[in-house]
Design a protein around this motif. Sequence first.
Motif, PDB file in Angstrom:
ATOM      1  N   ARG A   1       0.828  -1.212   0.000  1.00  0.00           N
ATOM      2  CA  ARG A   1       0.000   0.000   0.000  1.00  0.00           C
ATOM      3  C   ARG A   1       0.861   1.262   0.000  1.00  0.00           C
ATOM      4  NH1 ARG A   1      -3.745  -1.837   5.005  1.00  0.00           N
ATOM      5  NH2 ARG A   1      -1.648  -2.144   5.778  1.00  0.00           N
ATOM      6  N   LYS A   2       2.120   1.136   0.432  1.00  0.00           N
ATOM      7  CA  LYS A   2       3.005   2.292   0.580  1.00  0.00           C
ATOM      8  C   LYS A   2       3.912   2.522  -0.633  1.00  0.00           C
ATOM      9  CE  LYS A   2       1.636   3.085   4.825  1.00  0.00           C
ATOM     10  NZ  LYS A   2       2.552   3.038   5.984  1.00  0.00           N
ATOM     11  N   PHE A   3       3.867   1.618  -1.613  1.00  0.00           N
ATOM     12  CA  PHE A   3       4.738   1.776  -2.779  1.00  0.00           C
ATOM     13  C   PHE A   3       4.271   2.960  -3.627  1.00  0.00           C
ATOM     14  CE2 PHE A   3       5.939   0.409  -7.208  1.00  0.00           C
ATOM     15  CZ  PHE A   3       7.290   0.668  -7.058  1.00  0.00           C
ATOM     16  N   ILE A   4       5.174   3.910  -3.883  1.00  0.00           N
ATOM     17  CA  ILE A   4       4.815   5.127  -4.606  1.00  0.00           C
ATOM     18  C   ILE A   4       5.777   5.378  -5.762  1.00  0.00           C
ATOM     19  CG2 ILE A   4       3.636   6.238  -2.669  1.00  0.00           C
ATOM     20  CD1 ILE A   4       6.211   7.771  -2.089  1.00  0.00           C
ATOM     21  N   ARG A   5       5.381   6.289  -6.619  1.00  0.00           N
ATOM     22  CA  ARG A   5       6.151   6.621  -7.820  1.00  0.00           C
ATOM     23  C   ARG A   5       7.580   7.038  -7.482  1.00  0.00           C
ATOM     24  NH1 ARG A   5       6.927  11.614 -10.190  1.00  0.00           N
ATOM     25  NH2 ARG A   5       5.466  12.549  -8.699  1.00  0.00           N
ATOM     26  N   GLN A   6       7.746   7.776  -6.389  1.00  0.00           N
ATOM     27  CA  GLN A   6       9.069   8.303  -6.045  1.00  0.00           C
ATOM     28  C   GLN A   6      10.060   7.222  -5.644  1.00  0.00           C
ATOM     29  OE1 GLN A   6       6.154   9.489  -5.133  1.00  0.00           O
ATOM     30  NE2 GLN A   6       6.078  11.686  -5.568  1.00  0.00           N
TER      31      GLN A   6
END
Length: 347
Positions: free
Chosen positions: A118-123
């Motif tokens: 859930r915490k995986f982001i583009r950055q």
Amino acid sequence: MKGIVCAGHWVLDHIKFVDHWPNLSELSNISIEFITNGGAPFNILVDLANLKVDFPCYGIGCVGDDPASQHVLRICAEKNINTEFLRIMPGETTSYTDVMTMEENGMRTMFHYRGVNRKFIRQYVPIEELKRRDPKLFYLGHLLLMDGLEKPSVKYGISAAHLLHDIKTKTNMDTVVDIATESSQRYDAIVLPCLPYTDHFIINELETQKITKIPVRKKNGELILKDLKEGARIILDHGVRKNVVIHMPEGAYWLTKERKGLWYPSLEIPNTFFKAACGAGDAFCAGSMVGLHKEWSIEETLKLATATAAAAIHSSSNSDGIKPIKKTLQLADRFPLRGELVYDNNK
């Protein structure tokens, strides 16, 4: 040299074989259980390692700081998978899936805990470093399972589309995208914004139906091939840049941006060969990406993809049945195709 990057949701699969599927409040017996690699990027990287590819492969994603993440890292070390871009997130739990597999037919039902994915982001995708290393393919999967990449973006629709846009504009990589089979109405909001930044869209027939709203199977389960092909054309019209590839037990359909299509039947596998369906879709994707990386013909690529999927179902785990490319391709010589190749020109 080049290489393949696999980014997205990392999972450990807790596979349990059960003697029957119980009614609500009833009991079923577990006969076998084990833990193995799961989640599309992790599965594909292990599959590529088992195929003994001759180019570097990189994993990108998030795991927790728990014993499960150590299990993930052990598997990666055994398979020589590069994990320098895999983030260990303090205080978070590694995602897992309980995969309940029927002893009788090898079919499975999955119960998924999203965890740190859930915490995986583009950055978290090191685009400048990837640009420096210059891999050939960037795989992202599965859409619909990564909350951080589903956040709205004013310009791109959702964050995942923003990420894919950055990959396309800041690196030389082709993008490969896969999605989850979900019982929801979220496909328009999550999947469609990503398609204009997707070079190769590799999905199954149920996901095709979810996106296009066109039924691809009759009530008795029989495949409606003409409607499946129409679904591929609709998806291509949504902006996919090069290829739409749809796989299913009966075979695969590949449609190019020039509207040239190929139906490639699956192998005629005897029941005694089949162990479990887990991992077959990711194995097909891994085989497809080998062909894309090596710039093989569509026929050569689908031959390996089909054989790799067949190898996967010969094992109870997701990837253990897959062998080096030459040996995996021997399955295509050992078992006949279910039918003839069919070419379409949809111009």
